[in-house]
Design a protein around this motif. Sequence first.
Motif, PDB file in Angstrom:
ATOM      1  N   LEU A 215       0.972  -1.155  -0.134  1.00 14.96           N
ATOM      2  CA  LEU A 215      -0.198  -0.128   0.089  1.00 14.96           C
ATOM      3  C   LEU A 215       0.723   1.231  -0.140  1.00 14.96           C
ATOM      4  O   LEU A 215       1.711   1.488   0.887  1.00 14.96           O
ATOM      5  CB  LEU A 215      -1.024   0.074   1.140  1.00 14.96           C
ATOM      6  CG  LEU A 215      -1.874   1.282   1.324  1.00 14.96           C
ATOM      7  CD1 LEU A 215      -2.963   1.125  -0.063  1.00 14.96           C
ATOM      8  CD2 LEU A 215      -2.625   1.164   2.497  1.00 14.96           C
ATOM      9  N   GLU A 216       0.849   2.108  -1.144  1.00 11.14           N
ATOM     10  CA  GLU A 216       1.697   3.382  -1.189  1.00 11.14           C
ATOM     11  C   GLU A 216       1.726   4.123   0.109  1.00 11.14           C
ATOM     12  O   GLU A 216       0.701   4.430   0.343  1.00 11.14           O
ATOM     13  CB  GLU A 216       1.293   4.003  -2.366  1.00 11.14           C
ATOM     14  CG  GLU A 216       2.191   5.302  -2.793  1.00 11.14           C
ATOM     15  CD  GLU A 216       1.817   5.708  -3.999  1.00 11.14           C
ATOM     16  OE1 GLU A 216       2.613   6.998  -4.360  1.00 11.14           O
ATOM     17  OE2 GLU A 216       0.870   5.593  -4.710  1.00 11.14           O
ATOM     18  N   GLY A 217       2.756   4.368   0.453  1.00  7.55           N
ATOM     19  CA  GLY A 217       2.941   5.200   1.572  1.00  7.55           C
ATOM     20  C   GLY A 217       2.728   4.565   3.062  1.00  7.55           C
ATOM     21  O   GLY A 217       2.920   5.213   4.206  1.00  7.55           O
ATOM     22  N   ALA A 218       2.355   3.375   2.952  1.00  4.56           N
ATOM     23  CA  ALA A 218       1.944   2.740   4.300  1.00  4.56           C
ATOM     24  C   ALA A 218       3.268   2.467   5.115  1.00  4.56           C
ATOM     25  O   ALA A 218       3.137   2.416   6.391  1.00  4.56           O
ATOM     26  CB  ALA A 218       1.465   1.153   4.290  1.00  4.56           C
ATOM     27  N   GLU A 219       4.344   2.622   4.751  1.00  6.18           N
ATOM     28  CA  GLU A 219       5.689   2.292   5.600  1.00  6.18           C
ATOM     29  C   GLU A 219       5.845   3.668   6.507  1.00  6.18           C
ATOM     30  O   GLU A 219       6.588   3.668   7.519  1.00  6.18           O
ATOM     31  CB  GLU A 219       6.805   2.050   4.619  1.00  6.18           C
ATOM     32  CG  GLU A 219       7.222   3.282   3.674  1.00  6.18           C
ATOM     33  CD  GLU A 219       6.661   3.434   2.451  1.00  6.18           C
ATOM     34  OE1 GLU A 219       6.853   4.386   1.766  1.00  6.18           O
ATOM     35  OE2 GLU A 219       5.737   2.354   2.397  1.00  6.18           O
ATOM     36  N   ALA A 220       5.322   4.611   6.191  1.00  4.76           N
ATOM     37  CA  ALA A 220       5.496   6.032   6.973  1.00  4.76           C
ATOM     38  C   ALA A 220       4.508   6.038   8.083  1.00  4.76           C
ATOM     39  O   ALA A 220       4.617   6.806   8.910  1.00  4.76           O
ATOM     40  CB  ALA A 220       5.244   7.191   5.656  1.00  4.76           C
ATOM     41  N   LEU A 221       3.498   5.093   8.041  1.00  6.69           N
ATOM     42  CA  LEU A 221       2.467   5.027   9.186  1.00  6.69           C
ATOM     43  C   LEU A 221       3.035   4.741  10.567  1.00  6.69           C
ATOM     44  O   LEU A 221       3.841   3.780  10.596  1.00  6.69           O
ATOM     45  CB  LEU A 221       1.255   4.284   8.560  1.00  6.69           C
ATOM     46  CG  LEU A 221       0.302   4.699   7.828  1.00  6.69           C
ATOM     47  CD1 LEU A 221      -0.648   3.382   7.410  1.00  6.69           C
ATOM     48  CD2 LEU A 221      -0.715   5.911   8.333  1.00  6.69           C
ATOM     49  N   ASP A 222       2.464   5.282  11.533  1.00  3.75           N
ATOM     50  CA  ASP A 222       2.922   4.885  13.101  1.00  3.75           C
ATOM     51  C   ASP A 222       1.848   5.043  13.736  1.00  3.75           C
ATOM     52  O   ASP A 222       0.593   5.099  13.559  1.00  3.75           O
ATOM     53  CB  ASP A 222       4.230   5.487  13.473  1.00  3.75           C
ATOM     54  CG  ASP A 222       3.864   6.991  13.645  1.00  3.75           C
ATOM     55  OD1 ASP A 222       2.700   7.491  13.517  1.00  3.75           O
ATOM     56  OD2 ASP A 222       4.714   7.685  14.014  1.00  3.75           O
ATOM     57  N   GLY A 223       1.884   4.690  15.092  1.00  2.80           N
ATOM     58  CA  GLY A 223       0.526   4.708  16.047  1.00  2.80           C
ATOM     59  C   GLY A 223       0.088   6.040  16.263  1.00  2.80           C
ATOM     60  O   GLY A 223      -0.997   6.168  16.781  1.00  2.80           O
ATOM     61  N   SER A 224       0.544   7.127  15.846  1.00  2.46           N
ATOM     62  CA  SER A 224       0.070   8.582  16.005  1.00  2.46           C
ATOM     63  C   SER A 224      -1.330   8.542  15.024  1.00  2.46           C
ATOM     64  O   SER A 224      -1.968   9.604  15.244  1.00  2.46           O
ATOM     65  CB  SER A 224       1.113   9.493  15.788  1.00  2.46           C
ATOM     66  OG  SER A 224       1.225   9.479  14.256  1.00  2.46           O
ATOM     67  N   LEU A 225      -1.346   7.683  14.099  1.00  3.28           N
ATOM     68  CA  LEU A 225      -2.544   7.609  13.308  1.00  3.28           C
ATOM     69  C   LEU A 225      -3.911   7.915  13.961  1.00  3.28           C
ATOM     70  O   LEU A 225      -4.670   8.639  13.672  1.00  3.28           O
ATOM     71  CB  LEU A 225      -2.727   6.485  12.448  1.00  3.28           C
ATOM     72  CG  LEU A 225      -4.051   6.367  11.561  1.00  3.28           C
ATOM     73  CD1 LEU A 225      -3.937   7.624  10.304  1.00  3.28           C
ATOM     74  CD2 LEU A 225      -3.949   5.202  10.787  1.00  3.28           C
ATOM     75  N   PHE A 226      -4.010   7.359  15.128  1.00  2.00           N
ATOM     76  CA  PHE A 226      -5.302   7.298  15.813  1.00  2.00           C
ATOM     77  C   PHE A 226      -5.467   8.613  16.608  1.00  2.00           C
ATOM     78  O   PHE A 226      -6.552   9.140  16.639  1.00  2.00           O
ATOM     79  CB  PHE A 226      -5.367   6.299  17.164  1.00  2.00           C
ATOM     80  CG  PHE A 226      -5.388   4.895  16.422  1.00  2.00           C
ATOM     81  CD1 PHE A 226      -6.323   4.313  15.825  1.00  2.00           C
ATOM     82  CD2 PHE A 226      -3.858   4.059  16.581  1.00  2.00           C
ATOM     83  CE1 PHE A 226      -5.932   3.022  15.229  1.00  2.00           C
ATOM     84  CE2 PHE A 226      -3.638   2.859  15.923  1.00  2.00           C
ATOM     85  CZ  PHE A 226      -4.702   2.247  15.138  1.00  2.00           C
ATOM     86  N   LEU A 227      -4.279   9.210  17.134  1.00  2.00           N
ATOM     87  CA  LEU A 227      -4.742  10.726  17.679  1.00  2.00           C
ATOM     88  C   LEU A 227      -4.830  11.831  16.595  1.00  2.00           C
ATOM     89  O   LEU A 227      -5.650  12.524  16.783  1.00  2.00           O
ATOM     90  CB  LEU A 227      -3.453  10.908  18.362  1.00  2.00           C
ATOM     91  CG  LEU A 227      -3.179  12.252  18.894  1.00  2.00           C
ATOM     92  CD1 LEU A 227      -4.237  12.406  20.009  1.00  2.00           C
ATOM     93  CD2 LEU A 227      -1.671  12.707  19.655  1.00  2.00           C
ATOM     94  N   ARG A 228      -4.131  11.480  15.389  1.00  2.00           N
ATOM     95  CA  ARG A 228      -4.363  12.272  14.337  1.00  2.00           C
ATOM     96  C   ARG A 228      -5.780  12.350  13.875  1.00  2.00           C
ATOM     97  O   ARG A 228      -6.456  13.494  13.593  1.00  2.00           O
ATOM     98  CB  ARG A 228      -3.461  12.018  13.187  1.00  2.00           C
ATOM     99  CG  ARG A 228      -1.952  12.265  13.144  1.00  2.00           C
ATOM    100  CD  ARG A 228      -1.150  11.608  12.051  1.00  2.00           C
ATOM    101  NE  ARG A 228       0.016  11.427  12.342  1.00  2.00           N
ATOM    102  CZ  ARG A 228       1.101  12.005  11.908  1.00  2.00           C
ATOM    103  NH1 ARG A 228       0.704  13.333  11.016  1.00  2.00           N
ATOM    104  NH2 ARG A 228       2.408  12.128  12.218  1.00  2.00           N
ATOM    105  N   ALA A 229      -6.303  10.927  13.732  1.00  2.00           N
ATOM    106  CA  ALA A 229      -7.932  11.148  13.344  1.00  2.00           C
ATOM    107  C   ALA A 229      -8.642  11.560  14.526  1.00  2.00           C
ATOM    108  O   ALA A 229      -9.743  12.244  14.053  1.00  2.00           O
ATOM    109  CB  ALA A 229      -8.204   9.240  13.239  1.00  2.00           C
ATOM    110  N   ALA A 230      -8.614  11.439  15.772  1.00  2.66           N
ATOM    111  CA  ALA A 230      -9.250  12.055  16.676  1.00  2.66           C
ATOM    112  C   ALA A 230      -9.399  13.510  16.483  1.00  2.66           C
ATOM    113  O   ALA A 230     -10.303  14.058  16.787  1.00  2.66           O
ATOM    114  CB  ALA A 230      -8.823  11.618  17.923  1.00  2.66           C
TER     115      ALA A 230
END
Length: 320
Positions: free
Chosen positions: A287-302
């Motif tokens: 998935l393009e760009g997935a390697e840049a994801l980390d656990g902060s995704l949930f805080l960003r989404a909130a």
Amino acid sequence: MLIRVLANLLHPLIHVGYGTEFGIPGMVAEGLAMASVHKSYSLTFLPSSLFENASMTVVEESTSRLTSPLNRKTSIVPLELDQPKRNHALFILAKIIQDPQFAPEERQKYFNAFKKLVTTRGADIWRYTEQWTFDLSQPGEIERKMEECVWTITIIYAIGGWSKEKGFTANVFFAHLVNSSLFLPSLLSYLSQDAQVILLRAFFTMGLAWWISRGGPELDIQGFLDATDPFISSEGEASSNANPFLDTIQSGFTHPDGHVLKIMRTFAHFSSLYGVRPKGYFKGTELEGAEALDGSLFLRAARLTEEFMSPMTSDWSASF
């Protein structure tokens, strides 16, 4: 019956999930009753092959567990396991994106047309999701696959709801995917292993179908991360507050729409489980760009949700 539990924008699943999480048999009955009586135009969406590898006692065993006192459940907790990339949920999502029959212009044909999608493309979607296989000989496989579902749904909601031109839009359909995912741990804890596999595969399939039926919005992961970096510290981790979700949860308490608090609770919970996942955790999923994801995704989404659902907006969007 399973497709009925997942239909009606997953509301029966949510009601059953509340019952299993808090040990309220009446809410389980309420959710199952809702599933039994509402109309479902997607009854043939999940093929019979989904159930073919399950033992004949799946229904009986799972029913027995649910009808027994709601305190006899097994633990479904995150484990510190290696993350295999083969057959990863994000790999399946990437394959769909790369398929010409699900190209952006093709996905737009099914915008706001869920019934049309499951009727004309249901078999094609299932052709991909059946490749999302389980190796139950591996320790923690159910927990691992549940986590894959959670990340996929969060990506669809947060990154699928964001664009460089318009910023973030809190989509009401994707919000229900997120809120319903909160109940996967409590639901799975009452099910036999065969039934756990069936529920996860069905939930994953439904999540992909809802993403496509909203036009399959682009997933610009790197653009999203760059734009939302101000929500987190420069190190890419949650801010130094003791609980970075405290302010978002507090805003949810006073919001007139109860779904806001529900989604804040969901993101806070999954951040507590998966918030320490480092960058590179999804490397190799294609998935393009997935390697840049980390656990902060949930805080960003909130925080994006809190910002969008401000008193000036105060309502979810059905489009982008």
